[in-house]
Scaffold this motif. Structure first.
Motif, PDB file in Angstrom:
ATOM      1  N   SER B 199      27.962  -2.519  32.591  1.00 46.28           N
ATOM      2  CA  SER B 199      28.166  -1.329  32.442  1.00 46.28           C
ATOM      3  C   SER B 199      27.988  -0.773  34.009  1.00 46.28           C
ATOM      4  O   SER B 199      28.563   0.299  34.284  1.00 46.28           O
ATOM      5  CB  SER B 199      26.948  -0.663  31.708  1.00 46.28           C
ATOM      6  OG  SER B 199      25.798  -0.757  32.204  1.00 46.28           O
ATOM      7  N   ARG B 208      24.316   2.356  26.708  1.00 49.22           N
ATOM      8  CA  ARG B 208      25.521   2.349  25.799  1.00 49.22           C
ATOM      9  C   ARG B 208      26.256   1.034  26.221  1.00 49.22           C
ATOM     10  O   ARG B 208      26.720   0.480  24.983  1.00 49.22           O
ATOM     11  CB  ARG B 208      26.372   3.466  26.239  1.00 49.22           C
ATOM     12  CG  ARG B 208      27.460   3.911  25.458  1.00 49.22           C
ATOM     13  CD  ARG B 208      28.430   5.126  26.062  1.00 49.22           C
ATOM     14  NE  ARG B 208      29.559   5.028  25.598  1.00 49.22           N
ATOM     15  CZ  ARG B 208      30.506   5.489  26.119  1.00 49.22           C
ATOM     16  NH1 ARG B 208      30.499   6.355  27.285  1.00 49.22           N
ATOM     17  NH2 ARG B 208      32.066   5.444  26.088  1.00 49.22           N
ATOM     18  N   GLN B 212      27.122  -1.403  22.861  1.00 50.18           N
ATOM     19  CA  GLN B 212      28.454  -1.629  22.652  1.00 50.18           C
ATOM     20  C   GLN B 212      28.664  -3.318  22.433  1.00 50.18           C
ATOM     21  O   GLN B 212      29.154  -3.786  21.400  1.00 50.18           O
ATOM     22  CB  GLN B 212      29.350  -1.305  23.712  1.00 50.18           C
ATOM     23  CG  GLN B 212      29.642   0.430  23.704  1.00 50.18           C
ATOM     24  CD  GLN B 212      30.632   0.699  24.625  1.00 50.18           C
ATOM     25  OE1 GLN B 212      31.214  -0.110  25.526  1.00 50.18           O
ATOM     26  NE2 GLN B 212      31.305   1.834  24.433  1.00 50.18           N
TER      27      GLN B 212
END
Lengths: 233, 233
Positions: B199, B208, B212
């Motif tokens: 990320s 997040r 994912q």
């Protein structure tokens, strides 16, 4: 030149779907094929080859499809964030952005004089300025809406279709060795046809394209076969 | 602005290697994990899981690494071929190429007047003209030399490293169910760490990113587990 431009744009649109099909089909034909051949090398039951193959196809299709979806979504988010940043910079740091345009043009030997009409126009049209910077400073293409989902389904679907080619013989033919032989023949033919078709889009010769994909599939299968036989035989 | 430009270039160079690492590691962590979990669902022997896992890792690393190599080589060939074509067009069809530049500029609201200094310069410097068309008409980046081999080794290596995480428990721990439990825990942690690290480069939040990759890995494994249990259980 309108015709040529039209052609170029068609080429780019087609190549997104084609690239997704190629990504999914290339691995779908290769990895389940190699896995099935490898397990045959370890002389397990046909049932195990089918179970492992189906599990691999499901896992690969989901990993590649969902991975493609998230990557495309990430690209779209990235583009939107960079565009907001660029718009702010054009408004607040116009002088710096001007210098960046001069630098971009300087890469092609264009002097400051040549930039002046461009800069004058961009001061009137910030949206156009930002679009220009997105493409020519950052090298980012505007993402197509709906691309993420289409990309995921194309990649995942191609993986499943590709993966069923090497696996079907193990489902339909009694006995491990006969199934392996039919699987190898069918899959090499499919790899060759796929490589030849793919070569139309990558611009290499059809024969070379066919040889390349057959080589990748063959090498992966041979490695899997030998390793599996060595460990589990 | 030199500092920012320097930063931008560094960003792009890093992201090629990072993208290759991400491509290899994402599938390497996910597909062998899901395959091993799937085979556990069909209650085969631990030995079969290890053999299938090793065969899958070998096949996947070769298919993805060699596939990446051929794709990068293909891109380089494509760039060279298109550049030859553009150079010929600039020499023989200068008027058509001029019109293409006018069209490119028109997309940003720039009129013919603004193109004149650019066209005048390009008539003096065909190489610069062609470089400009490669980037701004065709949207092609000059390929880095040596990228194909580096890309292949990075993708293949990352796939092997990623794939050994879920497989190691089946090699080291007695009994299928205990090995499955340790494999699931280790791999979900690795997927989370990988997603969080990734990320940083894709610009989404760390949490997040972690969620994912864990979601993709979990979904692929669950699908493989249920399918394998249904067919082979």
């Amino acid at each position: 030149m309108a015709a040529k431009h039209h052609h170029t744009e068609k080429h780019f649109t087609a190549s997104d779907v084609v690239r997704d099909l190629v990504i999914g089909m290339a691995d779908g034909l290769t990895v389940p094929f190699a896995l099935a051949a490898g397990l045959s090398g370890a002389v397990v039951a046909s049932r195990v080859v089918v179970v492992a193959g189906v599990a691999e196809i499901a896992a690969g299709a989901i990993a590649m499809g969902l991975g493609g979806y998230l990557a495309a979504r990430g690209d779209a988010d990235h583009y939107a964030a960079e565009r907001r940043r660029e718009l702010r910079e054009v408004r607040e740091l116009a002088r710096e952005e001007e210098r960046e345009i001069v630098q971009i043009f300087a890469q092609y030997g264009l002097d400051h004089e040549a930039c002046k009409p461009v800069l004058a126009h961009f001061h009137q049209d910030h949206e156009a300025w930002v679009d220009f910077m997105m493409r020519f400073e950052l090298g980012l293409e505007k993402p197509e809406p709906g691309r993420a989902l289409r990309s995921a389904l194309t990649i995942g679907g191609a993986y499943i279709v590709g993966g069923l080619v090497p696996l079907a013989p193990y489902m339909l033919i009694e006995g491990l060795q006969p199934a392996l032989r039919v699987s190898v023949i069918c899959t090499l033919i499919a790899l060759g046809l796929f490589g030849a078709a793919k070569s139309r889009f990558t611009g290499i010769g059809m024969l070379r394209g066919a040889m390349q994909t057959m080589f990748v599939g063959g090498l992966a299968s041979a490695a899997a076969f030998l390793l599996a036989r060595w460990i589990g035989g």
